[in-house]
Design an enzyme around this catalytic site. Structure first.
Site, PDB file in Angstrom:
ATOM      1  N   ASN A   1      -1.451  -0.200   7.192  1.00 56.91           N
ATOM      2  CA  ASN A   1      -1.166  -1.666   7.394  1.00 56.91           C
ATOM      3  C   ASN A   1      -0.123  -2.156   6.325  1.00 56.91           C
ATOM      4  O   ASN A   1      -0.274  -3.495   6.703  1.00 56.91           O
ATOM      5  CB  ASN A   1      -2.341  -2.552   7.912  1.00 56.91           C
ATOM      6  CG  ASN A   1      -3.142  -2.817   7.113  1.00 56.91           C
ATOM      7  OD1 ASN A   1      -2.872  -2.423   5.748  1.00 56.91           O
ATOM      8  ND2 ASN A   1      -4.297  -3.201   7.028  1.00 56.91           N
TER       9      ASN A   1
ATOM     10  N   PHE B   1     -15.710   2.946   6.842  1.00 57.59           N
ATOM     11  CA  PHE B   1     -14.321   3.494   6.418  1.00 57.59           C
ATOM     12  C   PHE B   1     -14.397   3.713   4.799  1.00 57.59           C
ATOM     13  O   PHE B   1     -12.806   3.530   4.740  1.00 57.59           O
ATOM     14  CB  PHE B   1     -13.379   2.153   7.526  1.00 57.59           C
ATOM     15  CG  PHE B   1     -13.707   1.811   6.894  1.00 57.59           C
ATOM     16  CD1 PHE B   1     -13.113   0.457   6.204  1.00 57.59           C
ATOM     17  CD2 PHE B   1     -14.445   0.231   7.609  1.00 57.59           C
ATOM     18  CE1 PHE B   1     -13.281  -0.794   5.385  1.00 57.59           C
ATOM     19  CE2 PHE B   1     -14.503  -1.084   7.425  1.00 57.59           C
ATOM     20  CZ  PHE B   1     -13.814  -1.149   6.543  1.00 57.59           C
TER      21      PHE B   1
ATOM     22  N   ARG C   1      -1.763 -15.057   3.557  1.00 58.02           N
ATOM     23  CA  ARG C   1      -1.668 -14.461   4.614  1.00 58.02           C
ATOM     24  C   ARG C   1      -1.690 -14.317   5.842  1.00 58.02           C
ATOM     25  O   ARG C   1      -1.013 -13.568   6.617  1.00 58.02           O
ATOM     26  CB  ARG C   1      -3.630 -15.192   4.890  1.00 58.02           C
ATOM     27  CG  ARG C   1      -4.538 -15.070   3.724  1.00 58.02           C
ATOM     28  CD  ARG C   1      -4.708 -12.995   3.146  1.00 58.02           C
ATOM     29  NE  ARG C   1      -5.654 -13.208   4.234  1.00 58.02           N
ATOM     30  CZ  ARG C   1      -5.804 -11.773   4.386  1.00 58.02           C
ATOM     31  NH1 ARG C   1      -5.789 -10.452   3.607  1.00 58.02           N
ATOM     32  NH2 ARG C   1      -6.911 -11.622   5.286  1.00 58.02           N
TER      33      ARG C   1
ATOM     34  N   HIS D   1      -1.786  -5.783   1.720  1.00 56.32           N
ATOM     35  CA  HIS D   1      -3.479  -6.271   0.708  1.00 56.32           C
ATOM     36  C   HIS D   1      -2.816  -7.462   0.776  1.00 56.32           C
ATOM     37  O   HIS D   1      -1.647  -7.560  -0.167  1.00 56.32           O
ATOM     38  CB  HIS D   1      -3.907  -5.580  -0.043  1.00 56.32           C
ATOM     39  CG  HIS D   1      -4.526  -5.880  -0.401  1.00 56.32           C
ATOM     40  ND1 HIS D   1      -6.556  -6.287   0.775  1.00 56.32           N
ATOM     41  CD2 HIS D   1      -5.183  -6.799  -1.277  1.00 56.32           C
ATOM     42  CE1 HIS D   1      -7.253  -7.154  -0.320  1.00 56.32           C
ATOM     43  NE2 HIS D   1      -6.047  -7.688  -1.212  1.00 56.32           N
TER      44      HIS D   1
ATOM     45  N   LYS E   1       1.153  -1.224  -0.423  1.00 47.76           N
ATOM     46  CA  LYS E   1       0.051   0.103   0.110  1.00 47.76           C
ATOM     47  C   LYS E   1       0.949   1.363  -0.050  1.00 47.76           C
ATOM     48  O   LYS E   1       2.144   0.978   0.249  1.00 47.76           O
ATOM     49  CB  LYS E   1      -0.759  -0.004   1.269  1.00 47.76           C
ATOM     50  CG  LYS E   1      -2.091  -1.267   0.753  1.00 47.76           C
ATOM     51  CD  LYS E   1      -3.458  -0.925   2.476  1.00 47.76           C
ATOM     52  CE  LYS E   1      -3.669  -2.157   2.572  1.00 47.76           C
ATOM     53  NZ  LYS E   1      -4.900  -2.387   3.682  1.00 47.76           N
TER      54      LYS E   1
ATOM     55  N   ARG F   1       2.646  -7.682   9.316  1.00 47.36           N
ATOM     56  CA  ARG F   1       2.004  -5.855   9.504  1.00 47.36           C
ATOM     57  C   ARG F   1       2.160  -6.782  11.218  1.00 47.36           C
ATOM     58  O   ARG F   1       2.261  -4.590  11.308  1.00 47.36           O
ATOM     59  CB  ARG F   1       0.856  -6.426  10.118  1.00 47.36           C
ATOM     60  CG  ARG F   1       0.163  -6.001   8.517  1.00 47.36           C
ATOM     61  CD  ARG F   1      -1.330  -6.780   8.189  1.00 47.36           C
ATOM     62  NE  ARG F   1      -1.900  -5.718   7.105  1.00 47.36           N
ATOM     63  CZ  ARG F   1      -3.105  -6.583   6.661  1.00 47.36           C
ATOM     64  NH1 ARG F   1      -4.161  -7.480   7.232  1.00 47.36           N
ATOM     65  NH2 ARG F   1      -3.361  -6.021   5.255  1.00 47.36           N
TER      66      ARG F   1
ATOM     67  N   THR G   1      -5.670  -7.767   9.891  1.00 54.36           N
ATOM     68  CA  THR G   1      -5.209  -6.552   9.417  1.00 54.36           C
ATOM     69  C   THR G   1      -5.129  -5.408  10.638  1.00 54.36           C
ATOM     70  O   THR G   1      -3.702  -4.398  10.523  1.00 54.36           O
ATOM     71  CB  THR G   1      -6.888  -6.357   9.391  1.00 54.36           C
ATOM     72  OG1 THR G   1      -7.532  -7.361   8.833  1.00 54.36           O
ATOM     73  CG2 THR G   1      -7.058  -5.448   8.756  1.00 54.36           C
TER      74      THR G   1
END
Length: 147
Positions: A112, A57, A85, A115, A9, A102, A91
């Protein structure tokens, strides 16, 4: 071979974390099938996060993800969706285990860092949003016999 979509991100790109994140997948023996640095349009961001459209959000999420470039990737390998994952972590970084991306690198739930697709269906849909079929490389690494 199973494929998954992973995206660094804008906060991860700005903090120079692309190499760190790529290295974690490479160290697990996964193959990078495609990658590109791109700034998302509002429309692409809304399509990508469409499952969150009704959440409070959503607007902030779209604004954040379009605020700067992202590093879009396709990784492949056996069990790569589940493994990605696990590598990425929860998350909310405060709930992410140490050693996860993370857990080690993320600032907060809004920033975070990364993705990752959560299912084969999501992976297929997300890969198609960001990559044309001809952009996906299919090759065998010589190192595969060692990992």
């Amino acid at each position: 071979m199973e494929r998954t979509y992973v995206m660094v991100k804008p906060d991860g790109v700005q903090r120079n974390l692309i190499g760190n994140i790529v290295s974690r997948f490479e160290q697990k023996g996964y193959t990078l099938a495609a990658a590109k640095l791109v700034t998302l349009s509002k429309e692409t961001a809304e399509t990508h996060y469409s499952e969150h459209r009704e959440r409070p959000f959503f607007g902030e999420l779209v604004s954040f993800i379009t605020s700067g470039p992202v590093f879009a990737m396709v990784w492949e390998g056996e069990g790569v969706i589940k493994a990605a994952r696990q590598l990425i972590g929860a998350t909310n970084p405060s709930e992410a285990a140490p050693g996860t991306i993370r857990g080690d690198l993320a600032v907060n739930v809004g920033m975070n860092v990364v993705h990752g697709s959560d299912s084969p269906e999501s992976a297929e849909r997300e890969i198609a949003i960001f990559f044309k079929e001809e952009e996906l490389n299919d090759y065998q690494k010589d190192s595969n016999k060692w990992v």
